[in-house]
Design a protein around this motif. Structure first.
Motif, PDB file in Angstrom:
ATOM      1  N   GLY A  76       4.587   4.975  14.944  1.00  0.00           N
ATOM      2  CA  GLY A  76       4.204   6.044  14.031  1.00  0.00           C
ATOM      3  C   GLY A  76       5.010   7.321  14.200  1.00  0.00           C
TER       4      GLY A  76
ATOM      5  N   ASP B 102      -0.900   4.830   8.932  1.00  0.00           N
ATOM      6  CA  ASP B 102      -2.305   5.156   9.147  1.00  0.00           C
ATOM      7  C   ASP B 102      -3.192   4.678   8.000  1.00  0.00           C
TER       8      ASP B 102
ATOM      9  N   TYR C  15      -4.560   0.058  11.390  1.00  0.00           N
ATOM     10  CA  TYR C  15      -5.784   0.715  11.856  1.00  0.00           C
ATOM     11  C   TYR C  15      -6.615  -0.248  12.714  1.00  0.00           C
TER      12      TYR C  15
END
Length: 190
Positions: free
Chosen positions: A123, A141, A147
């Protein structure tokens, strides 16, 4: 071995393209450079970043152009981001594999921490806006597979560190597989 051969063939094609453009019709160096830059743009559109960079460099050798140099810089950044993402995804895949036959709970915890760290680093990769890799990273995300994997990894790590260390590793492996399948778009990059 096949990858090495394909890479060599790709490089040979790039060199031949450059030679044909340079030999053809007595074009001016500036025109040849524009044609090469156009060819590099096509390689970039096809996600062949290495060939795009090689041809941009050939174009710049013939004629310096700030716009072409900027395109090349952005493609190099994209290539670095893709390489880092591929490395992290491979780390996740390898860590998942080490969960199959662990000798002890410590090995499981180490593998989980590798996955946890790789998810965070994935990320944090910086990529040029407007690229496929940027779109993937910037929307991680929002992706259910990311997730689920991130949350489940965090939960199992806490469970192993502070509780009884019991976890359904088979279910976890399926979650990892779902994430890796979602991230497999990265294979379009050559």
């Amino acid at each position: 071995m096949v990858g090495v051969v394909l890479t060599m063939l790709r490089k040979i094609l790039v060199v031949l393209s450059v030679l044909l453009l340079c030999i053809g019709c007595g074009n001016s160096k500036e025109k040849q450079a524009r044609e090469l830059a156009s060819q590099a743009d096509k390689y970039h559109q096809d996600n062949d970043l290495t060939s795009a960079i090689d041809v941009y460099e050939k174009s710049l050798e013939l004629h310096e152009d700030a716009a072409v140099r900027e395109k090349m810089r952005l493609v190099k950044q994209e290539q670095e981001a893709v390489a880092e993402a591929k490395r992290l995804l491979e780390t996740i895949k390898n860590a998942k594999t080490s969960l199959y036959m662990p000798e002890n709970d410590e090995q499981i915890l180490d593998a989980l921490k590798e996955i946890q760290k790789s998810l965070i680093n994935l990320g944090d990769i910086e990529a040029p806006k407007g690229t496929e890799i940027y779109n993937f990273i910037s929307t991680l995300d929002d992706k259910n597979e990311y997730y689920r994997l991130k949350m489940r990894t965090d939960l199992i790590v806490v469970n192993f560190q502070f509780l009884d260390g019991d976890a359904d590793i088979k279910e976890y492996e399926t979650i990892v597989d779902d994430f890796l399948k979602m991230a497999s778009f990265i294979d379009v990059y050559k």
